[in-house]
Design a protein around this motif. Structure first.
Motif, mmCIF file in Angstrom:
data_model
loop_
_atom_site.group_PDB
_atom_site.id
_atom_site.type_symbol
_atom_site.label_atom_id
_atom_site.label_comp_id
_atom_site.label_asym_id
_atom_site.label_seq_id
_atom_site.Cartn_x
_atom_site.Cartn_y
_atom_site.Cartn_z
ATOM 1 N N ASP A 74 0.806 -1.220 0.000
ATOM 2 C CA ASP A 74 0.000 0.000 0.000
ATOM 3 C C ASP A 74 0.837 1.267 0.000
ATOM 4 O O ASP A 74 0.341 2.357 0.293
ATOM 5 N N LYS A 75 2.124 1.154 -0.344
ATOM 6 C CA LYS A 75 2.981 2.335 -0.372
ATOM 7 C C LYS A 75 4.057 2.158 -1.427
ATOM 8 O O LYS A 75 4.316 1.049 -1.908
ATOM 9 N N GLY A 76 4.679 3.281 -1.802
ATOM 10 C CA GLY A 76 5.778 3.242 -2.774
ATOM 11 C C GLY A 76 5.287 3.039 -4.196
ATOM 12 O O GLY A 76 4.118 3.246 -4.529
ATOM 13 N N ASN A 79 4.241 -1.526 -5.711
ATOM 14 C CA ASN A 79 2.969 -2.231 -5.494
ATOM 15 C C ASN A 79 2.137 -2.188 -6.776
ATOM 16 O O ASN A 79 1.043 -1.631 -6.830
ATOM 17 N N ASP A 150 11.955 1.694 -5.888
ATOM 18 C CA ASP A 150 10.775 2.195 -5.191
ATOM 19 C C ASP A 150 10.685 3.716 -5.157
ATOM 20 O O ASP A 150 9.673 4.268 -4.740
ATOM 21 N N GLY A 232 6.451 -4.419 1.164
ATOM 22 C CA GLY A 232 5.024 -4.504 0.844
ATOM 23 C C GLY A 232 4.399 -5.774 1.375
ATOM 24 O O GLY A 232 3.206 -5.833 1.673
#
Length: 520
Positions: A74-76, A79, A150, A232
């Protein structure tokens, strides 16, 4: 902008035709649809997803391939599955897996890879205390690679304008990533680690998702996997892996795209050397501004015994010979899908396992056994009181071709029973608790997935410099693109999702549909 001749203008309703609904093809199609393109996906089977699909039997929902899924963080920027679904207004509910994999290796080496990075590293150092510095150096180098990936939107590195914008946004990350492009994971491991057993562990760490030892596995891929499993995490899609493909199809349709099942493409249509459409098995012709092949490179251009590739011999670029010389198909798999009584699997069991008896058997026929028990994460995949056990082991189609029907069925039973015997080392009395059983051979994979030799993907036929020789999405044929594990950066659902993003971006540039600004 792509121009079509008068012959095809009137019959062309599509900006792009995507051949195959594997995850690479679906991400390409969904990304193009999100840009406003009119997209048609043609799938030879009756469900989407390819090896990332699911099928149902007697109340069980089985994943076709592995259920160890990256890309749902949910970040970067890494994903990619989360982002691909969001771009077409979809999302998947996911269930976090606290452990990526439990290894059961020679010399009683047992270790599980925890989601918590420090916990995993501490375990590994306790097993190899004399290699503490080497372990930290290797896996921290993987983090260096991952952090470069990322820090930037992952789109087509074939597009100079994109590269320039990314360079101005993250110059150090770009330079860092370029440094690792020609490097393999084994080179880095041997730089820091001397213990032969630990180096073999790094080999199996790579093999479990690339089906290659470390010296043939690109460092960029290793950096992504060995870090993202802690960043992740491994997150299982509720409802089965096939739900990812189903959601992408829904998003494509909502944006005006179309998917047609049981529509096998016979060949790509050319005009003056340009790809302008496709011809189906029923001889229907469909025209478009661009064509994307999500088939393997061999099924697209020939080689490795393919007699009728999508591109006829007279249209095949000579540059594809380099691909044929550098890469060969990896083995396919013998797959065992079981429904079993719930009591046969202890409640505290890890979801994913890898079994190997002898190090020298790692790359041999049916040497490594992979096990997934997705109902430990999502019990709704099976009827109450039961579990799913999916076991698979690399197997070459050469060992299955040429058998009579009687011989073929006998081999499936014999090899399936051997696989069950291996599983009983983890789960005694499993054979007495089987409620449902299906066995898929490499011939099964070839038939249902329409992949050359049922292969998992390409592997180098020789030692190559990292990812540098891996082909990108564009081909030497104007209007024809490739996507999937035969393209940069290779195998795995998150890798083919990257390939899909890159392919759609490249086509979007050609069709004038890309936004100027980078994704947030």
């Amino acid at each position: 902008m792509t121009q079509l001749s008068n012959k095809t203008k009137d019959s062309c309703n599509w900006d792009s035709i995507v051949i195959g609904s594997g995850l690479g093809g679906l991400v390409t199609a969904s990304q193009l649809a999100s840009k406003g393109a009119k997209v048609l996906v043609l799938e030879q089977y009756k469900i989407p997803g390819g090896s990332g699909g699911s099928f149902k039997r007697k109340g069980f929902t089985f994943d076709v391939g592995a259920s160890m899924i990256f890309g749902f963080g949910d970040k970067g920027y890494t994903n990619l599955l989360t982002r691909a679904l969001k771009d077409v207004g979809q999302e998947c509910e996911t269930i976090p897996d606290p452990t990526q994999l439990a290894y059961h290796l020679p010399n009683q080496l047992e270790i599980s890879v925890d989601r918590d990075y420090q916990k995993f590293i501490t375990k590994l150092i306790n097993l190899f205390p004399h290699e503490e510095k080497g372990i930290k150096h290797f896996y921290e180098t993987c983090w260096d690679v991952f952090n470069c990936l990322d820090s930037m939107p992952l789109l087509s590195i074939e597009d100079p304008a994109y590269l320039m914008k990314v360079f101005f946004k993250s110059p150090l990350s770009c330079l860092g990533l370029a440094r690792w492009l020609p490097v393999n994971a084994g080179d880095v491991a041997m730089r820091y680690i001397k213990d032969p057993d630990l180096l073999k562990f790094i080999d199996i760490e790579c093999f479990c998702w690339s089906v290659m030892p470390a010296n043939l596995t690109p460092m960029i891929n290793a950096g992504m996997v060995f870090s993202d499993r802690h960043y992740g995490g491994i997150n299982y899609p509720k409802g089965g892996v096939g739900i990812i493909a189903e959601k992408l199809v829904k998003g494509i349709k909502n944006l005006g795209g179309e998917i047609r099942y049981k529509s096998r493409v016979k060949k790509i249509i050319f005009e003056k050397g340009n790809a302008i459409g496709v011809s189906l098995e029923n001889d229907e012709e469909i025209f478009s501004k661009t064509v994307v092949s999500n088939a393997t490179r061999w099924d697209t251009f020939g080689g490795q015994g393919i007699k009728s590739p999508l591109v006829a011999t007279e249209n095949q670029p000579t540059s594809e010979k380099k691909w044929e010389n550098r890469y060969i198909p990896s083995p396919s798999f013998l797959s065992l899908h079981l429904g079993v009584n719930v009591d046969s699997i202890p409640a505290n069991t890890h979801c994913h396992h890898l079994l190997l008896d002898k190090w020298e058997e790692m790359e041999k026929e049916q040497g490594v056994t992979f096990v997934s028990i997705p109902t430990l994460l999502d019990p709704t995949l099976a009827p109450s009181g039961s579990h799913i056990v999916h076991a698979f082991t690399p197997s070459s189609i050469d060992n299955w071709d040429g058998l009579s029907n009687k011989e073929y069925l006998a081999k499936k039973k014999e090899d399936g029973d051997k696989l069950i015997s291996k599983l009983e080392r983890l789960f005694p009395n499993l054979s007495q608790n089987i409620l449902h059983k299906e066995i898929g051979s490499p011939r099964t994979h070839k038939r249902f997935l329409a992949r050359n030799k049922g292969s998992y993907g390409p592997i180098p036929s020789m030692r190559l410099p990292g990812l540098l020789p891996m082909p990108f999405n564009t081909t030497k044929i104007n209007g024809l693109y490739c996507v999937g594990d035969s393209c940069f950066p290779g195998q795995g659902l998150n890798a083919v999702a990257f390939s899909g993003y890159a392919c759609a971006h490249k086509i979007g540039t050609k069709l004038g549909m890309n936004k100027w600004e980078l994704p947030e």
